[in-house]
Scaffold this motif. Structure first.
Motif, short mmCIF file in Angstrom:
data_model
loop_
_atom_site.label_atom_id
_atom_site.label_comp_id
_atom_site.label_asym_id
_atom_site.label_seq_id
_atom_site.Cartn_x
_atom_site.Cartn_y
_atom_site.Cartn_z
N UNK A 30 17.34 8.46 -37.64
CA UNK A 30 18.05 7.70 -36.76
C UNK A 30 18.79 8.13 -35.58
N UNK A 31 18.71 9.65 -35.21
CA UNK A 31 19.27 10.48 -34.28
C UNK A 31 18.43 10.40 -32.95
N UNK A 32 19.16 10.90 -31.98
CA UNK A 32 18.19 11.00 -30.70
C UNK A 32 17.22 11.94 -30.79
N UNK A 33 15.94 11.71 -30.09
CA UNK A 33 14.82 12.56 -30.24
C UNK A 33 15.28 13.93 -29.71
N UNK A 34 14.98 15.15 -30.28
CA UNK A 34 15.02 16.37 -29.67
C UNK A 34 13.80 17.00 -29.98
N UNK A 35 13.27 17.77 -28.77
CA UNK A 35 11.91 18.72 -28.77
C UNK A 35 12.22 19.94 -28.63
N UNK A 36 11.45 21.05 -29.06
CA UNK A 36 11.74 22.47 -28.92
C UNK A 36 10.23 23.05 -28.49
N UNK A 37 10.09 23.98 -27.75
CA UNK A 37 9.18 24.51 -27.56
C UNK A 37 9.08 26.03 -27.26
N UNK A 47 16.22 16.78 -24.96
CA UNK A 47 16.85 15.71 -25.87
C UNK A 47 16.97 14.55 -25.06
N UNK A 48 16.84 13.46 -26.12
CA UNK A 48 16.72 12.28 -25.29
C UNK A 48 18.45 11.77 -25.26
N UNK A 49 19.06 11.41 -24.05
CA UNK A 49 20.56 11.06 -23.82
C UNK A 49 20.28 9.65 -23.75
N UNK A 71 20.81 32.50 -27.63
CA UNK A 71 20.66 31.65 -28.75
C UNK A 71 21.20 30.26 -28.43
N UNK A 72 20.42 29.34 -28.36
CA UNK A 72 20.87 27.76 -28.10
C UNK A 72 20.34 26.90 -29.32
N UNK A 73 20.70 25.73 -29.36
CA UNK A 73 20.69 25.02 -30.26
C UNK A 73 20.53 23.36 -30.12
N UNK A 74 19.71 22.67 -30.48
CA UNK A 74 19.62 21.08 -30.30
C UNK A 74 19.78 20.53 -31.56
N UNK A 75 20.15 19.09 -31.55
CA UNK A 75 20.37 18.70 -33.04
C UNK A 75 20.06 17.25 -32.74
N UNK A 76 19.48 16.75 -33.91
CA UNK A 76 19.38 15.11 -34.17
C UNK A 76 20.32 14.66 -35.27
N UNK A 77 20.98 13.57 -35.61
CA UNK A 77 21.88 13.25 -36.51
C UNK A 77 23.22 13.00 -36.15
N UNK A 78 24.18 13.62 -36.93
CA UNK A 78 25.73 13.11 -36.89
C UNK A 78 26.36 14.15 -35.91
N UNK A 79 26.93 13.64 -34.72
CA UNK A 79 27.56 14.57 -34.04
C UNK A 79 28.70 15.19 -34.42
N UNK A 80 29.56 14.58 -35.32
CA UNK A 80 30.41 15.19 -35.83
C UNK A 80 30.32 16.30 -36.58
N UNK A 81 29.01 16.19 -37.46
CA UNK A 81 28.56 17.20 -38.37
C UNK A 81 28.11 18.35 -37.75
N UNK A 82 27.35 17.93 -36.64
CA UNK A 82 26.93 19.14 -35.57
C UNK A 82 27.94 19.88 -35.07
N UNK A 83 29.07 19.42 -34.92
CA UNK A 83 30.24 20.03 -34.01
C UNK A 83 30.78 21.31 -35.06
N UNK A 84 30.85 20.93 -36.11
CA UNK A 84 31.34 21.80 -37.34
C UNK A 84 30.44 22.90 -37.36
N UNK A 85 29.00 22.65 -37.51
CA UNK A 85 27.93 23.42 -37.81
C UNK A 85 28.01 24.51 -36.54
N UNK A 164 14.16 13.86 -35.06
CA UNK A 164 15.01 12.75 -34.72
C UNK A 164 14.25 11.28 -34.72
N UNK A 165 14.51 10.19 -34.03
CA UNK A 165 13.94 9.09 -33.91
C UNK A 165 12.34 9.38 -33.29
N UNK A 166 11.41 8.59 -33.90
CA UNK A 166 10.01 9.17 -33.54
C UNK A 166 9.65 10.57 -33.59
N UNK A 167 10.39 11.39 -34.34
CA UNK A 167 9.93 12.63 -34.42
C UNK A 167 8.70 13.22 -34.88
#
Length: 252
Positions: A30-37, A47-49, A71-85, A164-167
């Motif tokens: 259900x999260x926003x789509x994220x693509x890595x290449x 990422x989809x905004x 190093x950088x990271x993108x995520x799909x899912x719960x934003x609050x959980x992502x902040x902790x991680x 994420x959505x339509x992954x």
């Protein structure tokens, strides 16, 4: 089906399911789509905004986070959980550097993030992290890497992937179009990421966020004008390809 087995994270159902983990994976979908290449000398995250309220500062809504200089990271899912991680991962990057006196390796930080997630699937009184991550960057030898982690605690390395959505739809698009020739060109890698996002993002560049890291250079978040220009160029190329295929089909 899962009603009698989904109250505790540590309880398996008779057919081998951990329902709380599967529910966390549904939160990812259900999260926003994220693509890595991953290219030969570049890594790209897109990422989809989602649209934000008119009075909200959009700078406080970020789906792409820097963990270390390389190093950088993108995520799909719960934003609050992502902040902790993200905070946990940043601390681990600095701890590794203090202990080993070298920048953290990509495989190590991906494995660490996956291990943290796995611990939250095995202890009572906890719940799984409701997000998947795409982790990109360069090792000290200059090699580019892209890792994905899931709520279950698994992690894999990829050349290109989407969450994420339509992954699944975006991943199938990448499987068709990702080639060694594209990996060799920085510009082609960026455009393929944009084109993959346009499979699910309908409103163009204003709803796309792009981050680019080249070998030996810092992370660069592309501004809105640059993204819109890339979207315009990509759409023109896509339309030209479609027209060429149409003409070829007509001749045959």
């Amino acid at each position: 089906m899962g009603s009698s087995y989904d109250h505790a994270i540590t309880v398996f159902s008779p057919d081998g399911h951990l329902f709380q983990v599967e529910y966390a994976q549904e939160a990812v979908k259900k999260g926003s789509t994220a693509v890595g290449l991953r290219g030969d000398g570049i890594v790209v995250l897109g990422v989809e905004k989602r649209s934000v309220p008119k009075l909200q500062d959009e700078r406080t809504v970020r789906k792409i986070h820097k963990l270390d200089d390389h190093v950088c990271m993108a995520f799909a899912g719960l934003t609050a959980d992502a902040r902790i991680l993200v905070n946990m991962a940043r601390v681990e990057c600095q701890s590794y550097k203090l202990t080993v006196e070298d920048p953290v390796s990509m495989s190590y930080i991906a494995r660490h993030i996956a291990s943290v997630k796995q611990q939250f699937t095995q202890r009572p009184g906890l719940r799984p992290f409701g997000l998947s991550t795409l982790i990109v960057g360069f090792d000290y030898d200059g090699s580019a890497h892209l890792f994905q982690t899931d709520p279950s605690g698994t992690f894999h390395e990829w050349k290109a992937n989407a969450i994420g959505r339509s992954g699944k739809t975006v991943r199938e698009f990448l499987e068709k179009h990702y080639t060694d020739e594209i990996a060799a060109s920085d510009e082609a890698c960026i455009k393929l990421t944009v084109r993959a996002l346009l499979e699910v993002v309908q409103s163009g560049g204003k709803n796309i966020e792009l981050a680019v890291m080249r070998r030996g250079q810092p992370l660069e978040i592309l501004d809105t004008k640059t993204v819109e220009k890339l979207v315009e160029e990509t759409e023109k190329e896509r339309d030209a390809e479609a027209e060429a295929k149409k003409k070829a089909a007509g001749k045959s």
